[in-house]
Write a protein that holds these residues in place. Structure first.
Motif, PDB file in Angstrom:
ATOM      1  N   ALA A 197     -73.372   9.427 -31.258  1.00  0.00           N
ATOM      2  CA  ALA A 197     -72.330   8.582 -30.672  1.00  0.00           C
ATOM      3  C   ALA A 197     -72.644   7.107 -30.877  1.00  0.00           C
ATOM      4  O   ALA A 197     -71.751   6.309 -31.198  1.00  0.00           O
ATOM      5  CB  ALA A 197     -72.184   8.889 -29.185  1.00  0.00           C
ATOM      6  N   HIS A 200     -72.017   6.083 -34.558  1.00  0.00           N
ATOM      7  CA  HIS A 200     -70.646   6.204 -35.049  1.00  0.00           C
ATOM      8  C   HIS A 200     -69.879   4.915 -34.758  1.00  0.00           C
ATOM      9  O   HIS A 200     -69.762   4.492 -33.602  1.00  0.00           O
ATOM     10  CB  HIS A 200     -69.954   7.396 -34.376  1.00  0.00           C
ATOM     11  CG  HIS A 200     -68.759   7.898 -35.121  1.00  0.00           C
ATOM     12  ND1 HIS A 200     -67.591   7.174 -35.220  1.00  0.00           N
ATOM     13  CD2 HIS A 200     -68.544   9.054 -35.806  1.00  0.00           C
ATOM     14  CE1 HIS A 200     -66.704   7.865 -35.916  1.00  0.00           C
ATOM     15  NE2 HIS A 200     -67.256   9.007 -36.286  1.00  0.00           N
ATOM     16  N   LEU A 203     -66.474   6.068 -32.627  1.00  0.00           N
ATOM     17  CA  LEU A 203     -66.672   6.735 -31.345  1.00  0.00           C
ATOM     18  C   LEU A 203     -67.520   5.911 -30.383  1.00  0.00           C
ATOM     19  O   LEU A 203     -67.257   5.884 -29.179  1.00  0.00           O
ATOM     20  CB  LEU A 203     -67.304   8.109 -31.552  1.00  0.00           C
ATOM     21  CG  LEU A 203     -66.425   9.175 -32.199  1.00  0.00           C
ATOM     22  CD1 LEU A 203     -67.214  10.448 -32.454  1.00  0.00           C
ATOM     23  CD2 LEU A 203     -65.204   9.478 -31.327  1.00  0.00           C
ATOM     24  N   LEU A 207     -66.048   4.961 -26.739  1.00  0.00           N
ATOM     25  CA  LEU A 207     -66.635   5.526 -25.529  1.00  0.00           C
ATOM     26  C   LEU A 207     -67.151   4.430 -24.596  1.00  0.00           C
ATOM     27  O   LEU A 207     -67.007   4.527 -23.371  1.00  0.00           O
ATOM     28  CB  LEU A 207     -67.760   6.491 -25.896  1.00  0.00           C
ATOM     29  CG  LEU A 207     -67.303   7.800 -26.562  1.00  0.00           C
ATOM     30  CD1 LEU A 207     -68.504   8.559 -27.115  1.00  0.00           C
ATOM     31  CD2 LEU A 207     -66.535   8.679 -25.576  1.00  0.00           C
ATOM     32  N   SER A 267     -55.845   4.721 -31.315  1.00  0.00           N
ATOM     33  CA  SER A 267     -56.875   3.743 -30.917  1.00  0.00           C
ATOM     34  C   SER A 267     -56.232   2.573 -30.177  1.00  0.00           C
ATOM     35  O   SER A 267     -56.740   2.107 -29.147  1.00  0.00           O
ATOM     36  CB  SER A 267     -57.626   3.231 -32.152  1.00  0.00           C
ATOM     37  OG  SER A 267     -58.219   4.293 -32.856  1.00  0.00           O
ATOM     38  N   VAL A 311     -57.997   8.872 -26.045  1.00  0.00           N
ATOM     39  CA  VAL A 311     -59.439   8.966 -26.271  1.00  0.00           C
ATOM     40  C   VAL A 311     -59.847  10.395 -26.619  1.00  0.00           C
ATOM     41  O   VAL A 311     -60.597  10.640 -27.575  1.00  0.00           O
ATOM     42  CB  VAL A 311     -60.218   8.460 -25.040  1.00  0.00           C
ATOM     43  CG1 VAL A 311     -61.716   8.729 -25.202  1.00  0.00           C
ATOM     44  CG2 VAL A 311     -59.988   6.968 -24.832  1.00  0.00           C
ATOM     45  N   ILE A 315     -61.575  11.814 -30.111  1.00  0.00           N
ATOM     46  CA  ILE A 315     -62.865  12.523 -30.100  1.00  0.00           C
ATOM     47  C   ILE A 315     -62.729  13.870 -30.794  1.00  0.00           C
ATOM     48  O   ILE A 315     -63.534  14.237 -31.656  1.00  0.00           O
ATOM     49  CB  ILE A 315     -63.375  12.706 -28.657  1.00  0.00           C
ATOM     50  CG1 ILE A 315     -63.728  11.356 -28.029  1.00  0.00           C
ATOM     51  CG2 ILE A 315     -64.602  13.623 -28.638  1.00  0.00           C
ATOM     52  CD1 ILE A 315     -64.048  11.443 -26.548  1.00  0.00           C
ATOM     53  N   ALA A 319     -64.924  13.693 -34.282  1.00  0.00           N
ATOM     54  CA  ALA A 319     -66.295  14.170 -34.108  1.00  0.00           C
ATOM     55  C   ALA A 319     -66.601  15.326 -35.050  1.00  0.00           C
ATOM     56  O   ALA A 319     -65.759  16.205 -35.282  1.00  0.00           O
ATOM     57  CB  ALA A 319     -66.518  14.606 -32.665  1.00  0.00           C
ATOM     58  N   ARG A 324     -69.167  18.290 -31.364  1.00  0.00           N
ATOM     59  CA  ARG A 324     -67.965  18.135 -30.544  1.00  0.00           C
ATOM     60  C   ARG A 324     -68.250  18.327 -29.058  1.00  0.00           C
ATOM     61  O   ARG A 324     -67.761  17.570 -28.208  1.00  0.00           O
ATOM     62  CB  ARG A 324     -66.882  19.108 -31.009  1.00  0.00           C
ATOM     63  CG  ARG A 324     -65.537  18.857 -30.314  1.00  0.00           C
ATOM     64  CD  ARG A 324     -64.489  19.859 -30.766  1.00  0.00           C
ATOM     65  NE  ARG A 324     -64.170  19.673 -32.172  1.00  0.00           N
ATOM     66  CZ  ARG A 324     -64.230  20.643 -33.076  1.00  0.00           C
ATOM     67  NH1 ARG A 324     -64.632  21.854 -32.730  1.00  0.00           N
ATOM     68  NH2 ARG A 324     -63.904  20.406 -34.318  1.00  0.00           N
ATOM     69  N   MET A 327     -69.976  15.253 -27.691  1.00  0.00           N
ATOM     70  CA  MET A 327     -69.079  14.097 -27.578  1.00  0.00           C
ATOM     71  C   MET A 327     -68.113  14.268 -26.400  1.00  0.00           C
ATOM     72  O   MET A 327     -67.841  13.325 -25.653  1.00  0.00           O
ATOM     73  CB  MET A 327     -68.298  13.899 -28.879  1.00  0.00           C
ATOM     74  CG  MET A 327     -69.169  13.529 -30.086  1.00  0.00           C
ATOM     75  SD  MET A 327     -70.236  12.095 -29.827  1.00  0.00           S
ATOM     76  CE  MET A 327     -71.806  12.897 -29.405  1.00  0.00           C
ATOM     77  N   TRP A 331     -67.535  12.147 -22.839  1.00  0.00           N
ATOM     78  CA  TRP A 331     -66.243  11.795 -22.239  1.00  0.00           C
ATOM     79  C   TRP A 331     -66.186  12.311 -20.794  1.00  0.00           C
ATOM     80  O   TRP A 331     -65.707  11.617 -19.892  1.00  0.00           O
ATOM     81  CB  TRP A 331     -65.107  12.391 -23.065  1.00  0.00           C
ATOM     82  CG  TRP A 331     -63.756  12.284 -22.411  1.00  0.00           C
ATOM     83  CD1 TRP A 331     -62.966  13.322 -22.002  1.00  0.00           C
ATOM     84  CD2 TRP A 331     -63.042  11.090 -22.081  1.00  0.00           C
ATOM     85  NE1 TRP A 331     -61.805  12.849 -21.440  1.00  0.00           N
ATOM     86  CE2 TRP A 331     -61.818  11.482 -21.479  1.00  0.00           C
ATOM     87  CE3 TRP A 331     -63.309   9.741 -22.235  1.00  0.00           C
ATOM     88  CZ2 TRP A 331     -60.892  10.561 -21.032  1.00  0.00           C
ATOM     89  CZ3 TRP A 331     -62.364   8.819 -21.783  1.00  0.00           C
ATOM     90  CH2 TRP A 331     -61.174   9.240 -21.195  1.00  0.00           C
ATOM     91  N   LEU A 384     -61.673   6.069 -36.892  1.00  0.00           N
ATOM     92  CA  LEU A 384     -61.140   7.197 -36.124  1.00  0.00           C
ATOM     93  C   LEU A 384     -59.816   7.719 -36.665  1.00  0.00           C
ATOM     94  O   LEU A 384     -59.492   8.891 -36.481  1.00  0.00           O
ATOM     95  CB  LEU A 384     -60.960   6.782 -34.653  1.00  0.00           C
ATOM     96  CG  LEU A 384     -62.237   6.353 -33.932  1.00  0.00           C
ATOM     97  CD1 LEU A 384     -61.903   5.812 -32.557  1.00  0.00           C
ATOM     98  CD2 LEU A 384     -63.237   7.504 -33.819  1.00  0.00           C
TER      99      LEU A 384
END
Length: 394
Positions: A197, A200, A203, A207, A267, A311, A315, A319, A324, A327, A331, A384
């Protein structure tokens, strides 16, 4: 739907129970903190577990744990032996179980629908939560006013028993039922997820933006009883009405996002929806006029729904499948631990400065977070959504 309706009934009832036991905004905030804060320690482990075990089995057993916690709260309260200390311990237990349930359940989604349908599926999932957020309080308010908190809490035990008994009916792609073969220790997988995370470029900022926004903006929703009584001079029925307004707003916004059904622009929606939530929060605390408070609550719920759906969609889409679960557990940590921290701070400051000024300061601090998010929006879109370099997409 059944389980989440029970969940919202219990949330309203437990919050009101804490207020009845103590009459203190701090202790109401502490109860919310104990329910949500276990995510800080548990969510990274839960995500790693969801990436290496049978996700359906994990979801089943976490749901039975939540049902047992609700039954314990209802039983002890009915017996007359409930204290604020016991309630705090039980909320920690429930929060721990919920932290394991969230990534286990959400990681199943790509095994149920095609990748192209993920935005709509995430939105539909959030719509279920929004409907429950409306229906649960609508049922809980009259129940609490007439019969007290016990029936509302017991309903959550029944709802999660129903979820436990039916989740095995899901038809999940066997390849998505588990994340990856076990090749290293659980601790190493947790650290690998956090590192993934952080590295990235889409992400990581997304986050962090969501986490800071949740700390600064979500605390008010977690300690509503003091706001209801001190700002509006009302009781449990109005608490249920306001919570239902959050749900109505979330439902309306969720329907819009679901009908939109595409990844492009998610986004931007995630960043600007949080700003809309901040503006609506100022409107909520600035008034003692209950109908205006209801409108602002609906706007807060709608903005939070757009932010959360966006969001989650990003993800699920961006991801790596092997990460996954981890991630989504991050969240889950954001949606549980960060509001808990905000609620604890807001409750403590509210005892000294009143509820309005600490909430306003939190909104002002968020404006700096928003400026940071806007500055990184283009890069998040590229990473993303696959948006080419250039001016931010509208």
């Amino acid at each position: 739907m059944v389980a989440w309706t029970g969940l919202w009934m219990q949330r309203i009832a437990v919050s009101w129970l804490a207020w009845e036991l103590t009459g203190s905004a701090f202790w109401v905030g502490m109860v919310a903190f104990c329910d949500l804060a276990p995510a800080v320690l548990v969510s990274p482990l839960a995500g790693a577990m969801a990436d290496r075990v049978d996700r359906v089995q994990l979801a089943m057993w976490t749901q039975i744990a939540i049902a047992l916690q609700a039954a314990a709260v209802a039983g002890i309260t009915y017996s007359g032996h409930m204290t604020i200390g016991i309630l705090l311990v039980l909320e920690v237990c429930g929060g721990t179980a919920a932290s394991f349930a969230q990534p286990a359940r959400q990681t199943l989604m790509p095994g149920i629908v095609a990748r192209a349908d993920l935005p709509a599926a995430v939105a539909a999932n959030s719509l279920c939560f929004a409907v429950a957020r409306f229906v649960g309080p609508a049922i809980a308010g009259p129940l609490i006013a007439i019969w007290g908190v016990v029936p509302a809490i017991a309903a959550n035990a029944v709802g999660y028993l129903f979820a436990f008994a039916t989740i095995w009916l899901l038809r999940v792609d066997p390849k998505e039922r588990r994340g990856h073969p076990v090749s290293t220790s659980l601790g190493r997988e947790v650290l690998a997820g956090i590192s993934y995370a952080a590295r990235h470029k889409g992400l990581g900022p997304l986050l962090l933006y969501a986490a800071l926004g949740a700390v600064l903006l979500r605390g008010m929703q977690e300690i509503l009883p003091p706001f209801v009584e001190r700002l509006f001079g009302r009781g449990a029925e109005s608490l249920a009405i306001l919570t239902a307004c959050f749900g109505i707003g979330a439902l309306a916004a969720g329907l819009w996002v679901a009908s939109r059904g595409r990844l492009e622009g998610a986004s931007r929606l995630a960043v600007f929806a949080a700003l809309a939530q901040a503006i609506a929060t100022v409107g909520f605390i600035a008034t003692g006029y209950f109908p205006l408070g209801m409108l602002c609550a609906a706007l807060i719920g709608g903005a939070a729904s757009v932010h959360g759906i966006s969001v989650q969609t990003l993800i699920q889409s961006a991801a790596d499948p092997g990460y996954r679960g981890r991630m989504l557990s991050l969240w889950g940590l954001i949606t549980r631990a960060c509001p808990a921290l905000g609620a604890l701070a807001l409750g403590a400051l509210g005892e000294v400065f009143g509820l309005r000024w600490p909430t306003l300061v939190a909104v002002l601090l968020f404006l700096g977070v928003f400026a940071w998010g806007v500055a990184r929006l283009r890069r998040m879109q590229q990473e993303l959504e696959g948006t080419p370099a250039g001016p931010a997409a509208g």
